[in-house]
Design a protein around this motif. Sequence first.
Motif, PDB file in Angstrom:
ATOM      1  N   HIS A  10     -53.225  59.481  46.536  1.00 47.28           N
ATOM      2  CA  HIS A  10     -53.244  60.435  45.425  1.00 47.28           C
ATOM      3  C   HIS A  10     -53.675  61.809  45.923  1.00 47.28           C
ATOM      4  O   HIS A  10     -54.627  61.938  46.692  1.00 47.28           O
ATOM      5  CB  HIS A  10     -54.209  59.958  44.328  1.00 47.28           C
ATOM      6  N   TYR A  11     -52.983  62.830  45.470  1.00 48.32           N
ATOM      7  CA  TYR A  11     -53.303  64.209  45.826  1.00 48.32           C
ATOM      8  C   TYR A  11     -53.550  65.003  44.554  1.00 48.32           C
ATOM      9  O   TYR A  11     -53.000  64.700  43.492  1.00 48.32           O
ATOM     10  CB  TYR A  11     -52.147  64.861  46.600  1.00 48.32           C
ATOM     11  N   GLY A  14     -53.113  71.085  44.256  1.00 52.22           N
ATOM     12  CA  GLY A  14     -52.775  71.986  45.351  1.00 52.22           C
ATOM     13  C   GLY A  14     -52.333  73.325  44.808  1.00 52.22           C
ATOM     14  O   GLY A  14     -52.539  73.655  43.645  1.00 52.22           O
ATOM     15  N   ILE A 111     -47.001  57.924  46.962  1.00 52.20           N
ATOM     16  CA  ILE A 111     -47.778  59.164  47.014  1.00 52.20           C
ATOM     17  C   ILE A 111     -47.713  59.798  45.630  1.00 52.20           C
ATOM     18  O   ILE A 111     -46.636  60.127  45.141  1.00 52.20           O
ATOM     19  CB  ILE A 111     -47.229  60.156  48.057  1.00 52.20           C
ATOM     20  N   THR A 113     -48.634  63.025  43.539  1.00 48.38           N
ATOM     21  CA  THR A 113     -48.908  64.435  43.840  1.00 48.38           C
ATOM     22  C   THR A 113     -49.700  65.140  42.748  1.00 48.38           C
ATOM     23  O   THR A 113     -49.959  66.343  42.860  1.00 48.38           O
ATOM     24  CB  THR A 113     -47.589  65.195  44.068  1.00 48.38           C
ATOM     25  N   MET A 123     -48.480  65.231  53.823  1.00 55.23           N
ATOM     26  CA  MET A 123     -48.551  63.985  53.065  1.00 55.23           C
ATOM     27  C   MET A 123     -47.713  62.892  53.734  1.00 55.23           C
ATOM     28  O   MET A 123     -48.152  61.751  53.892  1.00 55.23           O
ATOM     29  CB  MET A 123     -48.018  64.199  51.642  1.00 55.23           C
ATOM     30  N   HIS A 126     -49.246  61.373  56.926  1.00 57.28           N
ATOM     31  CA  HIS A 126     -50.258  60.349  56.636  1.00 57.28           C
ATOM     32  C   HIS A 126     -49.598  59.046  56.190  1.00 57.28           C
ATOM     33  O   HIS A 126     -50.050  57.946  56.552  1.00 57.28           O
ATOM     34  CB  HIS A 126     -51.212  60.853  55.560  1.00 57.28           C
TER      35      HIS A 126
END
Length: 246
Positions: A10-11, A14, A111, A113, A123, A126
């Motif tokens: 989880h991001y 940004g 993922i 975002t 991302m 990773h």
Amino acid sequence: MESHGVDSIHYGAGLAGVHAPGLSQERIIKIERDILSKNDAYARENRHRLAANGNFALNFVSSPGSGKTSLLVRAIEDLKARREIVVIEGDQQTSNDAERIRATGARALQINTGKGCHLDAHMVGHAIDTLAPEKNALLFIENVGNLVCPSAFDLGEAHKVVVLSVTEGEDKPLKYPDMFAAADLMLLNKADLLPHLDFDVGACMAAALTVNPDLQTLVVSARSGEGMQAFYAWIEARAARMAIAE
């Protein structure tokens, strides 16, 4: 191979979710250039790693609802006996698409975002670390559904594949030219619905080629399988070409 027990990343928002009313246009442009420059450096690292391991990577981009996930599920079911396929799934929220991919037996990493509208190369790097694809495995990257932001971000893939469905307008390539200019292949999906729609395939392809004269195009249906063998032949030919180049 094991994915170390991690099935999603989880991001936060940004810069994609940040508003900066006090910045000048010049400052904003400089920030954008710095972001893209850093992304391109990560993308080069990803591309080198993938090529060294014989992994052919495709970055699937489209607007929401084009049928990307259904298309990938069909492709995995048809190709998984030939070689390993691993998938990176990009969405703002939920792991629904990754779960659909895992149901095929393929390994997938989600993922999320947050408010971000695209995946970036950091991302994806990773995610590659976590998935650790086997030598010569295929890597499918399903980007966040968006025909704008993902066009500018190289992830280290061999090719961008833009998916457009026949339930969308045939002028989409003209409305979102950057995405179609950045892609090497357009898949016109949901061809099984053409008898029920007023959609001009020729006009759509002409619009796409106006934006990108080198764009290859295939008419496919994830549901019926129409055109999918031609898509698989395209993958095999490009993957073989990459292997020879290395």
